[in-house]
Scaffold this active site. Structure first.
Site, PDB file in Angstrom:
ATOM      1  N   ARG A  78      -5.607 -11.052   1.550  1.00 17.83           N
ATOM      2  CA  ARG A  78      -6.375 -12.428   1.508  1.00 17.83           C
ATOM      3  C   ARG A  78      -5.501 -13.616   1.352  1.00 17.83           C
ATOM      4  O   ARG A  78      -5.700 -14.575   2.172  1.00 17.83           O
ATOM      5  CB  ARG A  78      -7.172 -12.400   0.211  1.00 17.83           C
ATOM      6  CG  ARG A  78      -8.409 -11.484   0.313  1.00 17.83           C
ATOM      7  CD  ARG A  78      -9.344 -11.697  -1.017  1.00 17.83           C
ATOM      8  NE  ARG A  78      -8.640 -11.305  -2.173  1.00 17.83           N
ATOM      9  CZ  ARG A  78      -8.534 -10.142  -2.872  1.00 17.83           C
ATOM     10  NH1 ARG A  78      -9.301  -9.097  -2.310  1.00 17.83           N
ATOM     11  NH2 ARG A  78      -8.131 -10.079  -3.964  1.00 17.83           N
ATOM     12  N   ASP A 119      -5.231   1.736   3.809  1.00 14.60           N
ATOM     13  CA  ASP A 119      -5.356   1.540   2.469  1.00 14.60           C
ATOM     14  C   ASP A 119      -6.357   2.609   1.930  1.00 14.60           C
ATOM     15  O   ASP A 119      -6.109   3.215   0.948  1.00 14.60           O
ATOM     16  CB  ASP A 119      -6.179   0.334   2.044  1.00 14.60           C
ATOM     17  CG  ASP A 119      -6.429   0.075   0.610  1.00 14.60           C
ATOM     18  OD1 ASP A 119      -5.506   0.060  -0.365  1.00 14.60           O
ATOM     19  OD2 ASP A 119      -7.624  -0.226   0.082  1.00 14.60           O
ATOM     20  N   ASP A 154      -5.290   6.012  -0.692  1.00 18.40           N
ATOM     21  CA  ASP A 154      -6.271   6.114  -1.729  1.00 18.40           C
ATOM     22  C   ASP A 154      -6.610   7.738  -1.791  1.00 18.40           C
ATOM     23  O   ASP A 154      -6.603   8.344  -2.983  1.00 18.40           O
ATOM     24  CB  ASP A 154      -7.437   5.504  -1.501  1.00 18.40           C
ATOM     25  CG  ASP A 154      -7.631   3.777  -1.928  1.00 18.40           C
ATOM     26  OD1 ASP A 154      -6.341   3.448  -2.507  1.00 18.40           O
ATOM     27  OD2 ASP A 154      -8.305   2.918  -1.894  1.00 18.40           O
ATOM     28  N   THR A 181       0.945  -1.169  -0.110  1.00 15.79           N
ATOM     29  CA  THR A 181       0.011   0.036  -0.039  1.00 15.79           C
ATOM     30  C   THR A 181       0.810   1.192   0.074  1.00 15.79           C
ATOM     31  O   THR A 181       0.567   2.218  -0.937  1.00 15.79           O
ATOM     32  CB  THR A 181      -0.810   0.020   1.472  1.00 15.79           C
ATOM     33  OG1 THR A 181      -1.676  -0.953   1.100  1.00 15.79           O
ATOM     34  CG2 THR A 181      -1.734   1.168   1.258  1.00 15.79           C
TER      35      THR A 181
END
EC number: 2.7.8.-
Length: 203
Positions: free
Chosen positions: A74, A87, A91, A32
């Protein structure tokens, strides 16, 4: 707006890459940070210099890392609440840098104040759309969906800059005003969704 089938198709592609990166010792949060820093630096350096074509491809490449951090989370089997916060924060920083840099290019390089206004409106709307959803969820409500979300915003903006980089005029301004229109509609949709959610919850 990207449908479930499209998201599932993307996941089938990026999930194996995410597992490979995790085995290599990288972390979702690290990915990230790399993706966010890459988009911010590339946007603020390349677009103000008028390097729209190069900037488009470099920004797009780093933006794609945003898909990988989720795949990596995941793969670890233990996505964290802080990872989600990081995250979302990344963004917002990336969006602000991208649209801010495009606005600078419009003002200084292209000398197009109308397009610059559209870029600033697109920047503000992008932040507000995300805030409405986050604030609704913090209040126990839902404000999902809408005409465009972050992936669509990036696609439209970078298609505009990329086509201009290939020598096609007016594509940046056209893309920005399309974004303003669709983002305004999305903002309204999310506020309406939050209001409906509150009414159904009796709040």
């Amino acid at each position: 707006m990207l449908n479930v089938l499209a998201r599932a198709s993307v996941s089938r592609v990026v999930d194996p890459i995410g597992r490979t990166l995790v085995r290599a010792g990288l972390t979702p949060n690290g990915m990230t940070l790399i993706g966010t820093a890459g988009v911010v630096v590339a946007s603020l350096v390349l677009f103000p210099l008028g390097m729209l074509l190069v900037g488009t491809f470099v920004v797009w490449g780093f933006a794609m890392l945003d898909l990988l951090d989720g795949a990596m989370a995941r793969a670890t089997g233990r996505p964290t609440a802080f990872g989600a916060v990081l995250d979302a924060t990344g963004d917002r920083l990336a969006d602000g840098a991208l649209f801010g840099a495009i606005a600078w290019w419009c003002f200084v390089v292209d000398d197009n104040r109308t397009a610059a206004v559209a870029a600033l409106l697109a920047l503000v709307l992008a932040q507000i759309i995300s805030y409405v959803k986050a604030r609704a969820e913090a209040s126990g409500l839902t404000a999902e969906g809408g005409l465009i979300e972050r992936p669509e915003r990036l696609i439209i903006a970078l298609v505009g800059t990329g086509l201009h980089g290939f020598g096609i005029p007016h594509t940046v301004e056209i893309a920005l005003w399309i974004l303003v229109g669709l983002s305004t509609a999305t903002f309204v949709q999310r506020v309406v969704a939050a209001h409906r959610s509150a009414r159904e919850a009796g709040r």
